[in-house]
Design a protein around this motif. Sequence first.
Motif, mmCIF file in Angstrom:
data_model
loop_
_atom_site.group_PDB
_atom_site.id
_atom_site.type_symbol
_atom_site.label_atom_id
_atom_site.label_comp_id
_atom_site.label_asym_id
_atom_site.label_seq_id
_atom_site.Cartn_x
_atom_site.Cartn_y
_atom_site.Cartn_z
ATOM 1 N N ALA A 37 3.687 4.164 -5.009
ATOM 2 C CA ALA A 37 2.930 5.287 -5.554
ATOM 3 C C ALA A 37 3.412 5.674 -6.952
ATOM 4 C CB ALA A 37 3.045 6.490 -4.624
ATOM 5 N N SER A 65 -5.833 8.149 -5.423
ATOM 6 C CA SER A 65 -5.774 8.265 -3.965
ATOM 7 C C SER A 65 -5.881 9.706 -3.502
ATOM 8 C CB SER A 65 -4.464 7.655 -3.437
ATOM 9 O OG SER A 65 -4.457 6.261 -3.650
ATOM 10 N N LYS A 107 -0.790 3.029 -5.755
ATOM 11 C CA LYS A 107 -1.627 4.192 -5.482
ATOM 12 C C LYS A 107 -1.275 5.336 -6.428
ATOM 13 C CE LYS A 107 -2.880 3.242 -0.700
ATOM 14 N NZ LYS A 107 -2.913 3.745 0.691
ATOM 15 N N GLY A 115 0.791 -1.228 0.000
ATOM 16 C CA GLY A 115 0.000 0.000 0.000
ATOM 17 C C GLY A 115 0.814 1.263 0.000
ATOM 18 N N ARG A 140 -3.114 1.375 -11.844
ATOM 19 C CA ARG A 140 -4.049 1.259 -10.723
ATOM 20 C C ARG A 140 -4.338 -0.202 -10.392
ATOM 21 N NH1 ARG A 140 -9.338 0.605 -10.047
ATOM 22 N NH2 ARG A 140 -9.667 0.446 -12.298
ATOM 23 N N TYR A 168 5.774 6.841 1.283
ATOM 24 C CA TYR A 168 5.460 6.324 -0.048
ATOM 25 C C TYR A 168 6.726 6.176 -0.894
ATOM 26 C CZ TYR A 168 0.456 6.871 0.685
ATOM 27 O OH TYR A 168 -0.832 6.749 1.153
#
Length: 271
Positions: A120, A208, A180, A117, A175, A238
């Motif tokens: 990015a 996001s 993210k 998660g 995506r 990130y």
Amino acid sequence: MDRTMFLSLALASLFVGVVSAGDWNILNQLKGLGSSSSQNGIVSKGIKTDLKGYCESWRINVEVHNIRNFDVVPQECVSHIEDYMTSSQYKDDVARTVDEVILHFGSMCCSKTKCDGMDAWIFDVDDTLLSTIPYHKKNGFFGGEKLNSTKLEDWMKMKKAPAVPHMKKLYHEIRERGIKIFLISSRKEYLRSATVDNLIQAGYYGWSNLMLRGLEDEQKEVKQYKSEKRTWLMSLGYRVWGVMGDQWSSFAGCPLPKRTFKLPNSIYYVA
């Protein structure tokens, strides 16, 4: 002989450096170098060329960031820039950039099943995800006049910008990998509603965060504003695998992402 050639090149570079791109007129510069016109092209110092060649050279030098801070496209080259930005070649160039992004994914450790998660990707919005070419077509600008922010923002409010060719597919591929997506745009905050609606209508969703310029950001150069947003993202932990935009200001400053990918745009320059 070598020394003479070196001095000539040095003087030529100095001469080019003191001419601002906004005032640069190809024909005037050629006349200053002892050129003459003919039906088949332009002859300068015994070397024949043509206006199309010079305009393409100008465009390429914008793309590789040799020409910077220009307010307008040289008048002789406006139609050339329009022809390129509305051509199949432009679409092919975007497609090749998209291909390179996909190849970059091969070196990434992140996959949908392994992502934590914190991976990015950053996109610019205008002329990266949404195209302003219809605005330039309607107004006949294509860089021939200094960009009028008020008129452009009025057009943005209409929410009619289409997706840049090939970008919707890339957006969703990123995506769907579990990465993210953060959108960092130089648009002003009051355009948020119109921007969100336009992005969704063009087929983009699932980001996001959409970052727009607040009042505190409007006095900053775009490159400083975007650099500060990247700094904030990385301070949260990130890992920014890439930044994609049509202006060099999307990549300038620190911290640096792992990769940058620039889309072609020689209509205007944003610092």
